[in-house]
Write a protein that holds these residues in place. Structure first.
Motif: not given
Length: 70
Positions: A46-49, A53-59
């Motif tokens: 999830a962190l790598q994804i 994509v340049g988004e926060e993992v929490e989002d």
């Protein structure tokens, strides 16, 4: 369906096949299952994804963080 993830991937001009390759999956099906919500990725994936994509993992994956503490 994780539409936020799908939109972020598309905004970067990436296909599911390209994402799968970047994450080390042998085919797009492993990644596709994450994007469609049939599979929850492990936190490192999830962190790598999120980084790709340049988004926060929490989002992108709000339930993953919660599951760590349960």
């Amino acid at each position: 369906m994780n539409t936020r993830l799908q939109n972020a991937r598309r905004a970067k001009g990436l296909t599911q096949e390209k994402m799968a390759k970047m994450l080390g999956y042998p085919s797009k099906s492993g990644y596709s299952m994450i994007e469609t919500g049939r599979k929850t990725p492990l936190l490192p994936v999830a962190l790598q994804i999120a980084k790709i994509v340049g988004e926060e993992v929490e989002d992108l994956f709000p339930n993953i963080i919660f599951n760590i503490f349960v």
